[in-house]
Design an enzyme around this catalytic site. Structure first.
Site, PDB file in Angstrom:
ATOM      1  CB  SER A 247       8.271  -8.945  -9.690  1.00  0.00           C
ATOM      2  OG  SER A 247       9.660  -8.574  -9.886  1.00  0.00           O
ATOM      3  CE  LYS A 248       4.068  -4.134  -5.920  1.00  0.00           C
ATOM      4  NZ  LYS A 248       3.513  -3.622  -4.218  1.00  0.00           N
TER       5      LYS A 248
END
Ligand code: GLU
Length: 476
Positions: A247-248
């Site tokens: 994920s970011k």
């Protein structure tokens, strides 16, 4: 021209990160190694999720990585148009065909009615399936008024996925899904099937979130009389911990950020291809041409690949070490710190050669070279945070630096002379290199790390080296 045709079909919902690029890369590799065709199709049918500028960003990212497509929104071709929002009449045509075949119907229910069915099924401990509530009387479908649903013919499916192997699902996985929404736009579920057929796509390479819906797709292919393309669904790229999707927050950066920070395109492609794929040997470094030769979907692993940024750094460093002196100069050009302003090419080149061994990405150049161009302020922490040095005490450190200065004052600052003087100093001071050289290095660079000492001194030059030694001595 072979019959292999792959597509990258992103939705324009944000920036491109490693996972999306990997999907594009796999599709590109399959097309290139088969002398086939690779196209870019923008899946922009979900207006709510669109992020402005994404299409330009996708195009720019693919171009920056050299993943050239044969046709796409900015490159005309026989499959055009390449944006789903410009293909609405095509979906409508196929929707009407399904209606005529008795395999589609207007959805008469309101959201409240659907919620009530859902609740009712839940109370009866039944899985909610729309088809169990299919209306008896069929309304005429009005385009852009009510949604159009697929009338499924449920059955169990077995299918083959090039990466995941033989998959199967029971008839409960087949349902009446929406083909065209009430705004006249198709769903992904419908649009991609029509497009892949019309565009004669041979291989679909996409993420695993689509496996659960594949029985629905197979049912629709049958209704339309289409032969499904080859399917390959790589497992997700996992975050560094290895137990959830990248994920970011794990640092899933915009791919263009890597390029701007001075990662090399071939290294990025090599790294991304190796997320889940290997050639069955221990070989890790593959040029782009080698990837095209060696890649195969069959050798993509079934379990998620962990994103390890340290491995990317290692790989990028390996590519930097292999660069020719000329390429090194050219690629480093945008990364010099402002202090390097008027330094001449030869000087820059020498500085680069000194750091090439340890450089992991070009963005590190300022930090590793600033002291070659300017006198950095004295940094007392460099000594105090080094236990081996600080325990010797200031008087001894000062004495060691004075001995070094006395010897270096006699030097012509050629590399041979500097090396032999530094070695003699080890003997006369009876200090190990780990202490003496660290001390001289700190005094002459004021940097936490530097290339080999004699080479650095040669480049810094006699006058500046002696002045910096004096400054450190005075400070002690
Ligand atoms: N538009 C889909 C997405 O961005 C792509 C799925 C596909 O490649 O068919 O997730």
């Amino acid at each position: 021209m072979s019959s292999v045709k792959t597509r990258f079909a992103p939705s324009p919902t944000g920036f491109m990160h490693v996972g999306g690029i990997r999907t594009a890369l796999f599709a590109w590799l399959v097309a290139r190694q088969n002398n086939g065709r690779f196209i870019l199709r923008i899946e922009d049918t979900d207006k709510d999720r669109q992020v402005e500028g994404s299409v330009e960003h996708i195009v720019q990212s693919l171009k920056a990585l050299g993943l050239e497509y044969d046709a796409g929104p900015d490159k005309p071709g026989p499959e055009e148009p390449y944006k789903q929002s410009e293909r609405l009449d095509i979906y409508r045509k196929w929707a009407e065909k399904l209606l005529a075949l008795g395999r589609a119907y207007a959805d008469p229910y309101s959201k409240e009615e659907l919620d009530a069915f859902r609740k009712q099924d839940q109370e009866n401990h039944l899985p909610f399936l729309y088809r169990n509530h299919r209306p008896d009387s069929t309304l005429a479908w009005e385009y852009q008024s009510s949604p159009l649903r697929f009338k499924s013919e449920p059955k169990a499916y077995h299918w083959h996925d090039v990466i995941m192997g033989d998959l199967s699902a029971g008839e409960e996985a087949v349902d009446d899904f929406i083909l065209i929404k009430s705004d006249g736009y198709p769903t992904y579920n419908f649009a991609h099937i029509v497009d892949d057929y019309e565009m004669q796509i041979s291989h679909i390479i996409r993420g695993q979130e689509f496996i659960a819906s594949t029985p629905n797709y197979l049912n629709l292919y049958e209704a339309l009389g289409f032969v499904p393309p080859v399917m390959a669904t790589p497992p997700p790229v996992l975050g560094p911990s290895g137990n959830k999707k990248l994920s970011k927050r794990d640092g899933a950066k915009d791919i263009l950020d890597y390029i701007n920070e001075g990662y090399l395109v071939p290294a990025l492609l090599n790294f991304i291809a190796s997320l889940g794929w290997n050639d069955g040997t221990t070989k890790e470094l593959f040029s782009v041409e080698e990837l095209v030769q060696a890649f195969s979907l069959e050798r993509v692993g079934k379990s998620g690949a962990r994103f390890d940024e340290r491995r990317l750094l290692w790989m990028n460093g390996a590519y930097i070490r292999n660069l020719s002196p000329t390429d090194l100069d050219v690629m480093a050009r945008p990364f010099w710190p402002p202090e390097a302003g008027d330094a001449d090419q030869t000087y820059l080149h020498k500085a680069l050669l000194l750091i090439q061994e340890r450089l992991k990405y070009f963005g590190e150049i300022p930090e590793l070279t600033r002291f070659f161009f300017t006198d950095l302020p004295l940094n007392p922490d460099l000594i105090s945070s080094n236990p081996k040095l600080s325990e010797l005490g200031k008087p001894l450190l000062k004495q060691l630096l004075e001995q070094a200065r006395a010897s270096l004052e006699q030097s012509d600052f050629s590399l041979t002379d500097l090396s032999s003087r530094l070695n003699s100093l080890l003997e006369t001071t009876s200090q190990p290199a780990g202490i003496l050289f660290s001390l001289i290095r700190i005094a002459t660079t004021q940097a936490p790390a530097s290339p080999p000492l004699a080479e650095s001194l040669e480049l810094i030059g006699k006058e500046r080296s002696l002045a910096r030694l004096k400054q450190q001595i005075d400070a002690l």
